[in-house]
Design a protein around this motif. Structure first.
Motif, PDB file in Angstrom:
ATOM      1  N   PHE A   1     -35.522   5.234  48.702  1.00 28.00           N
ATOM      2  CA  PHE A   1     -35.750   4.026  47.508  1.00 28.00           C
ATOM      3  C   PHE A   1     -37.382   3.964  48.157  1.00 28.00           C
ATOM      4  CE2 PHE A   1     -35.944  -0.318  47.556  1.00 28.00           C
ATOM      5  CZ  PHE A   1     -35.092  -0.250  45.714  1.00 28.00           C
ATOM      6  N   TRP A   2     -37.192   3.325  49.144  1.00 28.74           N
ATOM      7  CA  TRP A   2     -39.048   2.131  49.837  1.00 28.74           C
ATOM      8  C   TRP A   2     -40.010   2.608  49.497  1.00 28.74           C
ATOM      9  CZ3 TRP A   2     -39.274  -2.313  49.249  1.00 28.74           C
ATOM     10  CH2 TRP A   2     -37.991  -2.904  49.115  1.00 28.74           C
ATOM     11  N   ASN A   3     -39.639   4.799  49.965  1.00 26.24           N
ATOM     12  CA  ASN A   3     -41.007   5.780  50.288  1.00 26.24           C
ATOM     13  C   ASN A   3     -41.310   5.686  48.674  1.00 26.24           C
ATOM     14  OD1 ASN A   3     -41.160   8.909  49.947  1.00 26.24           O
ATOM     15  ND2 ASN A   3     -42.639   7.407  51.352  1.00 26.24           N
ATOM     16  N   THR A   4     -40.368   5.859  47.549  1.00 26.82           N
ATOM     17  CA  THR A   4     -40.570   6.085  46.059  1.00 26.82           C
ATOM     18  C   THR A   4     -41.254   4.786  45.939  1.00 26.82           C
ATOM     19  OG1 THR A   4     -38.167   7.320  45.633  1.00 26.82           O
ATOM     20  CG2 THR A   4     -39.623   6.293  43.872  1.00 26.82           C
ATOM     21  N   LEU A   5     -41.043   3.946  45.934  1.00 26.75           N
ATOM     22  CA  LEU A   5     -41.842   2.214  45.356  1.00 26.75           C
ATOM     23  C   LEU A   5     -42.208   1.819  45.755  1.00 26.75           C
ATOM     24  CD1 LEU A   5     -38.537  -0.810  45.527  1.00 26.75           C
ATOM     25  CD2 LEU A   5     -39.409   0.022  43.731  1.00 26.75           C
TER      26      LEU A   5
ATOM     27  N   ASN B   1     -30.345 -11.447  56.688  1.00 29.27           N
ATOM     28  CA  ASN B   1     -30.580  -9.523  55.825  1.00 29.27           C
ATOM     29  C   ASN B   1     -31.171  -9.107  55.034  1.00 29.27           C
ATOM     30  OD1 ASN B   1     -27.598 -11.307  56.882  1.00 29.27           O
ATOM     31  ND2 ASN B   1     -27.564  -9.310  57.481  1.00 29.27           N
ATOM     32  N   ASN B   2     -31.235  -7.711  55.324  1.00 25.05           N
ATOM     33  CA  ASN B   2     -31.939  -7.220  54.035  1.00 25.05           C
ATOM     34  C   ASN B   2     -31.246  -6.537  53.130  1.00 25.05           C
ATOM     35  OD1 ASN B   2     -35.105  -7.592  54.256  1.00 25.05           O
ATOM     36  ND2 ASN B   2     -35.993  -6.292  56.061  1.00 25.05           N
ATOM     37  N   TYR B   3     -30.941  -6.949  52.273  1.00 18.71           N
ATOM     38  CA  TYR B   3     -29.513  -6.039  51.292  1.00 18.71           C
ATOM     39  C   TYR B   3     -30.255  -6.035  49.760  1.00 18.71           C
ATOM     40  CZ  TYR B   3     -25.490  -3.660  50.997  1.00 18.71           C
ATOM     41  OH  TYR B   3     -23.866  -3.525  51.054  1.00 18.71           O
ATOM     42  N   TYR B   4     -31.012  -5.103  49.038  1.00 20.15           N
ATOM     43  CA  TYR B   4     -31.887  -5.768  47.786  1.00 20.15           C
ATOM     44  C   TYR B   4     -31.357  -5.816  46.924  1.00 20.15           C
ATOM     45  CZ  TYR B   4     -36.513  -6.500  48.947  1.00 20.15           C
ATOM     46  OH  TYR B   4     -38.010  -7.503  50.126  1.00 20.15           O
ATOM     47  N   GLU B   5     -30.126  -5.060  47.321  1.00 19.92           N
ATOM     48  CA  GLU B   5     -29.045  -5.023  46.311  1.00 19.92           C
ATOM     49  C   GLU B   5     -28.448  -6.159  45.655  1.00 19.92           C
ATOM     50  OE1 GLU B   5     -29.275  -3.363  48.878  1.00 19.92           O
ATOM     51  OE2 GLU B   5     -28.172  -1.054  48.464  1.00 19.92           O
TER      52      GLU B   5
ATOM     53  N   PHE C   1     -33.877  -2.870  36.952  1.00 21.02           N
ATOM     54  CA  PHE C   1     -33.768  -1.229  36.469  1.00 21.02           C
ATOM     55  C   PHE C   1     -34.779   0.159  36.567  1.00 21.02           C
ATOM     56  CE2 PHE C   1     -35.768  -3.935  33.065  1.00 21.02           C
ATOM     57  CZ  PHE C   1     -36.645  -2.646  32.313  1.00 21.02           C
ATOM     58  N   TRP C   2     -36.040  -0.735  36.732  1.00 15.85           N
ATOM     59  CA  TRP C   2     -37.139   0.077  37.654  1.00 15.85           C
ATOM     60  C   TRP C   2     -37.106   0.091  38.559  1.00 15.85           C
ATOM     61  CZ3 TRP C   2     -36.760  -5.051  35.965  1.00 15.85           C
ATOM     62  CH2 TRP C   2     -37.605  -6.242  37.113  1.00 15.85           C
ATOM     63  N   GLN C   3     -36.009   0.398  39.267  1.00 14.26           N
ATOM     64  CA  GLN C   3     -36.208   0.334  40.970  1.00 14.26           C
ATOM     65  C   GLN C   3     -35.421   0.775  40.629  1.00 14.26           C
ATOM     66  OE1 GLN C   3     -35.093  -3.347  43.174  1.00 14.26           O
ATOM     67  NE2 GLN C   3     -36.960  -4.222  42.306  1.00 14.26           N
ATOM     68  N   PRO C   4     -35.687   2.209  41.867  1.00 10.81           N
ATOM     69  CA  PRO C   4     -34.600   3.762  41.845  1.00 10.81           C
ATOM     70  C   PRO C   4     -33.806   3.563  42.571  1.00 10.81           C
ATOM     71  CG  PRO C   4     -37.020   3.646  43.555  1.00 10.81           C
ATOM     72  CD  PRO C   4     -36.693   2.613  42.696  1.00 10.81           C
TER      73      PRO C   4
END
Ligand code: MTE
Ligand code: MO
Length: 325
Positions: free
Chosen positions: A270-274, A96-100, A202-205
Motif C-alpha cells: 500500500f504505502w510503498n506504491t503510494l 490510531n492509523n487506519y486509513y480505511e 479509488f485512486w489509492q491501492p
C-alpha cells in the motif's frame, strides 16, 4: 457504581513493580476479593478523586465469546524485554492509523466500529503445500496465544509500548508448509468501500496490503495478533486479527487480515506504491536513515510525550540483525 473503580493493571506499572497479583487477577477477581463493602468504599474513594481516569474511549470488546473467555488474558512471555512504561490503554485506543476509516487519528476509533469482524475468515494460499481457510475461532483454538510487551514505532516518529496477545506467524506457516520457491509472504486486508469511507479514494491501492520476506515472516518476533491489554482487539487496533512486526515501521503491521499469500516475487504494497520514496518496502526502523521530511533519530511516546532515542531495528537487533547481515 463499580464502573468508577480504577484498579491499576499489571502493565500500568514498571516491570520491576509487577506482582503476581497485579498480573493475574483481573478486575472482576479483585472486586470479588474485596467484597462488596470494599468495592463500595473504593468507589467512594476513587470515584470522585481528581485525576481518576476512566477508559471511555477505548471500545475494548466487552462481549467475549465463550471461547475468548477461556483465552484472555493469555500467559505473559517475558523474553521480550520492555525498556519503558506501557502506554495507557485509552491513549493507544484513541490515536490510531487506519486509513480505511479516517486520516484523522483521533477519529479512527469511532469510524472503525462499523467493520463487522465476525464471522471472519483468513485464507492462507499461494505457494504452500496445504492451502487452508481458517475461521477466526479455528485460529484461536489451534494456535497457542501468549502475551508479549512490544514497542511499536510509527514512521511518523511517535511510538507506543503495548501488551499484544497473539501467536507467531511462523506457527501458521509451519501448518500450511510453504514451498521452497516461496520468497515473500503477502498479507491483504479487507475491501469494503461501503463500510470503510477511506476506501472511496479509488485512486489509492486498496485493499491495504503488506509483505515480508519468508525469512522475516518466520522470525520469532513476527506476531499474528488477536488481542491487546489482555482482551480481544478493539476494532481500531485491527480486529479481529492483525500483524505486528516490532522492528519495522508501524505501517508494516497490517490490520484486519483476510488473506495471506505465499509468492515468489516482491509484491506491491500500500504505502510503498503510494509514496515509494517515503515508505520503503523493507521499512526497518533505522535512526540513521531520515524520512525525506523529518529525522528518524527520536520518537515521542504516546500519552506521556516522553522523547526517546530511536534504536536500530527498534531495539530488536538481538533477534533480527542476522536477517540483514
Ligand atoms: N489495514 C491497515 N493496517 C494498518 C494501517 C492502515 O491504515 N490500514 N496503518 C498502519 C500504521 S501506519 C500504523 S502506525 C499501525 C498503527 O497501529 P495502532 O493503531 O494499533 O496503533 O497500524 C498499521 N496497520
Ligand atoms: Mo505508522
Amino acid at each position: 457504581m463499580t464502573h468508577h473503580i480504577k484498579i491499576p493493571k499489571g502493565w500500568e506499572m514498571p516491570e520491576e513493580e509487577l506482582t503476581p497479583e497485579s498480573i493475574f487477577m483481573n478486575r472482576r477477581e479483585v472486586l470479588q476479593g474485596m467484597g462488596w463493602i470494599g468495592a463500595l468504599s473504593a468507589s467512594l474513594l476513587y470515584g470522585c478523586a481528581p485525576g481518576s481516569t476512566e477508559v471511555t474511549n477505548a471500545h475494548p470488546q466487552k462481549n467475549l465469546t465463550a471461547l475468548e473467555k477461556t483465552l484472555y488474558p493469555a500467559t505473559r512471555v517475558t523474553r521480550y524485554k520492555m525498556d519503558r512504561r506501557i502506554t495507557e490503554e485509552a491513549v493507544a485506543a484513541s490515536y490510531n492509523n487506519y486509513y480505511e476509516f479516517s486520516e484523522v487519528k483521533e477519529d479512527v476509533d469511532h469510524h472503525a466500529q462499523k467493520l463487522k469482524t465476525r464471522p471472519w475468515q483468513v485464507e492462507v494460499t499461494g505457494l504452500v503445500e496445504k492451502p487452508k481457510t481458517y475461521d477466526l475461532d479455528d485460529l484461536l483454538k489451534k494456535f497457542h496465544l501468549e502475551e508479549r510487551f512490544y514497542r511499536l514505532r510509527c514512521v511518523e516518529a511517535w511510538a507506543m509500548a503495548v501488551p499484544w496477545t497473539g501467536f507467531p506467524l511462523k506457527a501458521l506457516l509451519d501448518e500450511v508448509q510453504p514451498l521452497s520457491k516461496a520468497k515473500y509472504v503477502r498479507l491483504v486486508s479487507f475491501h469494503k468501500p461501503f463500510t470503510a469511507q477511506g476506501q472511496i479514494a479509488f485512486w489509492q491501492p486498496w485493499p491495504y496490503s503488506e509483505a515480508l520476506t519468508v525469512k522475516e515472516a518466520m522470525n520469532e518476533l513476527t506476531l499474528l495478533v488477536t488481542g491487546i491489554y489482555g482482551h480481544p482487539l478493539p476494532k481500531q487496533h485491527g480486529a479481529p486479527v492483525r500483524l505486528v512486526v516490532p522492528w519495522k515501521y508501524g505501517f508494516k503491521s497490517i490490520k484486519a487480515i483476510q488473506r495471506i499469500e505465499l509468492i515468489d516475487y516482491k509484491p506491491q504494497t500500500f504505502w510503498n506504491t503510494l509514496q515509494p520514496h517515503e515508505y520503503g518496502f523493507t521499512a526497518n526502523v533505522d535512526p540513521g536513515i531520515p524520512h525525506p521530511r523529518w529525522p528518524q533519530t527520536k520518537e515521542e511516546m504516546l500519552g506521556t510525550k516522553e522523547i526517546r532515542l530511536t534504536q536500530l531495528y527498534n531495539g530488536y537487533s538481538d533477534f533480527v540483525a542476522d536477517l540483514y547481515a
